[in-house]
Design an enzyme around this catalytic site. Structure first.
Site, short mmCIF file in Angstrom:
data_model
loop_
_atom_site.label_atom_id
_atom_site.label_comp_id
_atom_site.label_asym_id
_atom_site.label_seq_id
_atom_site.Cartn_x
_atom_site.Cartn_y
_atom_site.Cartn_z
N LYS A 181 0.84 -1.21 0.00
CA LYS A 181 0.00 0.00 0.00
C LYS A 181 0.87 1.25 0.00
O LYS A 181 0.61 2.21 -0.71
CB LYS A 181 -0.92 0.00 1.23
CG LYS A 181 -1.65 1.33 1.42
CD LYS A 181 -2.65 1.31 2.55
CE LYS A 181 -3.25 2.71 2.71
NZ LYS A 181 -4.43 2.73 3.58
N HIS A 215 -9.94 -29.51 -35.41
CA HIS A 215 -11.05 -28.72 -34.87
C HIS A 215 -11.69 -29.42 -33.67
O HIS A 215 -12.90 -29.54 -33.55
CB HIS A 215 -12.10 -28.43 -35.95
CG HIS A 215 -11.58 -27.47 -36.99
ND1 HIS A 215 -12.01 -26.17 -37.09
CD2 HIS A 215 -10.64 -27.63 -37.93
CE1 HIS A 215 -11.36 -25.57 -38.07
NE2 HIS A 215 -10.52 -26.43 -38.60
#
Ligand SMILES: NC(=O)c1ncn([C@@H]2O[C@H](COP(=O)(O)O)[C@@H](O)[C@H]2O)c1NC=O
Length: 535
Positions: free
Chosen positions: A154, A292
């Site tokens: 922070k 595919h």
């Protein structure tokens, strides 16, 4: 730039300016690289404050260190549960040194600020994985460490935070720029977030299970993902894509070693995953060729080269540009068969040196070696609009997957060879998507119907691919259907083409009609009672 992101909003110093290091707080579970770090910091004139065994390790190396107790005036207590949880520590981390009032308060309180925090946390996930008791796991939930990491992250405008021993080499007494401190803070929040996800997941699944009765799924599901590779593009060139992995030691396709060829594409990964799963649904040498995400050939053989030859023979036209997975090491014999065919990817647990020599002569073919790991995740995730579907992965060990449990519904009981082909077809058909019909003969698919919105069209496709003429392969083959035939029409297509034995789940309201069609054709029909949809 918004005021919130303006790095000069409080600090007139240029964001590229380094904040020199004067005072470091070091508290690490993982002591690797610690002595080297402490030695370098001390040599550069940085004061080191440290906790229990971290301080002991530093002191034992002859490097001066201030025990945190000297700072707090309070003994570490409760078996280490309280060491750094003290205002003298946290005010030193959280003071925003750009603010004169914070600096004044520190002077008033007699607290010196830290400009470097080096912390890594108790090994909670590893303790859980070791099978430790609940109490031992709970004891390994780090409290003071995350508090310091979050505080330092922070307060990154004033403090640099390092949570990874691999990054100690970046620490220099000259300090970090604001941009570097921001990046370190981001990594620190990832460190604590990953940690908290592990803790919360364990609580919700083990200590205070939140799953409803009969369901394995907890009320909350968390996961963290690390980007592994940015892919050139996604399913289409205008879609950006990347590969992510879970940093939990999972091994699989995503961790495969690429031995050769162009970089893997998004579609390569999708097809390779389908191929890898399909090849592993069989015991003994097996090969799956995928296009595919659907198989254009699956086969088992006496060796991997034979399995490949049989899989390729299923549909050589479609195998062009395919992805091949072998469940055993690729031999030179298999490589010699693959080499003449344009192939996107070969994926295997390994490659014989002679096989590598043959295949690497082809510039573009991608060769992937997967080092262990289950071919399927136990739980599968699928995003939908506004949510996420989770399901247990389909397995091949339900009662209905054992031919000994199948119900003979029509015709004569299959002989051993026919039953083996039916069992192969039943395993192979679950790799086929959307109304799956798979014709097989001698341990190999010979015709696959997939991707249709009705089962009868899949039957037509499978039969057509197998060939219906005098030398076609449909006649005398066996077939598997991933789900029941809703009408007799689909089965009739197979029977008319000469398919002599069929396995399917059964369970349609029209089962009697379907069974009657098999009886009329003199074909064998088994019901499994288990379904293997794949969409
Ligand atoms: N309780 C505390 O005040 C506290 N402060 C730091 N730790 C952790 O203790 C470990 C270091 O302890 P030691 O230096 O004694 O090996 C680090 O992993 C750090 O994250 C703490 N331990 C657990 O919460």
């Amino acid at each position: 730039m918004s005021a919130a992101l303006d790095p000069t909003a409080l600090d007139p110093a240029a964001p590229e300016t380094r904040r020199p290091l004067h005072r470091a707080l070091v508290s690490v579970y993982d002591k690797s690289g610690l002595v080297e770090l402490a030695t370098a910091l001390h040599a550069a004139g940085v004061e080191i404050v440290s906790t229990g065994s971290t301080a002991a390790t530093i002191a034992a190396a002859g490097v001066p260190v201030t025990p945190v107790e000297e700072l707090t005036g309070f003994p570490e207590c409760l078996d280490g549960r309280v060491k750094t949880l003290h205002p003298r520590v946290h005010a030193g981390i959280l003071a925003d040194t750009r603010r004169p009032e914070h600096l004044a308060q520190l002077v008033e309180l007699g607290i010196a600020a830290f400009d470097l925090v080096v912390v890594n946390l108790y090994p909670f996930a590893a303790t859980v994985a070791s099978g430790a008791s609940a109490d031992e796991c709970v004891e390994q939930i780090d409290i003071g460490g995350p508090s310091m990491v979050r505080a330092a992250a922070k307060n990154h405008p004033s403090v640099a935070v390092v949570v990874d021993p691999a990054r100690y080499g970046e620490i220099d007494a000259a300090g970090f720029t604001l941009f570097e401190r921001r990046a370190l803070a981001a990594a620190a929040f990832v460190h604590t977030a990953t940690y908290d996800v592990a803790v919360a997941s364990w609580f919700g699944s083990v200590l205070a299970p939140t799953a409803l009765e009969g369901s394995p799924f907890p009320a909350w599901a968390g996961a963290t993902w690390d980007r592994s590779t940015v892919l050139r593009y996604g399913e289409n060139p205008h879609q950006a894509a990347a590969l992510y992995t879970q940093g939990d030691g999972t091994r699989g396709l995503a961790q495969a070693t690429q031995l050769h060829g162009k970089e893997m594409s998004y579609n390569n990964y999708v097809d390779a995953d389908a191929a890898w799963r399909a090849a592993h649904d069989h015991t003994g040498p097996a090969v799956a060729i995928i296009k595919h995400a659907n198989p254009c050939g699956i086969a088992v053989g006496s060796d991997i080269a034979q399995a490949h030859a049989k899989a390729h023979a299923c549909d050589p036209l479609s195998a062009f540009g395919g992805v091949i997975a072998a469940n055993q090491v690729v031999t030179a014999a298999m490589a010699a068969q693959v080499a003449p065919v344009f192939t996107e990817v070969v994926i295997a647990p390994g490659f014989e040196p002679a096989a590598l020599e043959i295949l690497t002569a082809k510039k573009n073919i991608r060769l992937l070696q997967v080092d262990g790991g289950a071919p399927r995740a136990a739980v599968e995730l699928r995003p939908i609009s506004g949510g996420l579907l989770l399901q247990q992965a389909d397995r091949i060990d339900a009662a209905g997957d054992d031919p000994a449990q199948w119900q003979l519904a029509a015709g004569a009981a299959a002989d051993a060879a026919t039953l083996a082909d039916l069992a192969f077809a039943w395993r192979a058909v679950r790799a086929v998507k959307s109304n799956a019909i798979l014709l097989a003969s001698d341990g190999a698919s010979v015709g696959v119907g997939m991707g249709q919105v009705n089962r009868v069209d899949s039957c037509r496709l499978a039969v057509e691919r197998a060939g219906t003429g005098a030398d076609g392969r449909a006649r005398g083959s066996v077939a598997a259907s991933d789900a029941f035939f809703p009408f007799a029409d689909g089965l009739q297509v197979l029977l008319d083409a000469g398919v002599r034995a069929v396995v399917q789940p059964g369970g349609s309201v029209r089962d009697a009609e379907v069974i009657a069609a098999a009886e009329a054709a003199g074909a064998t029909l088994y019901l499994t009672g288990t379904r293997h949809f794949a969409h």
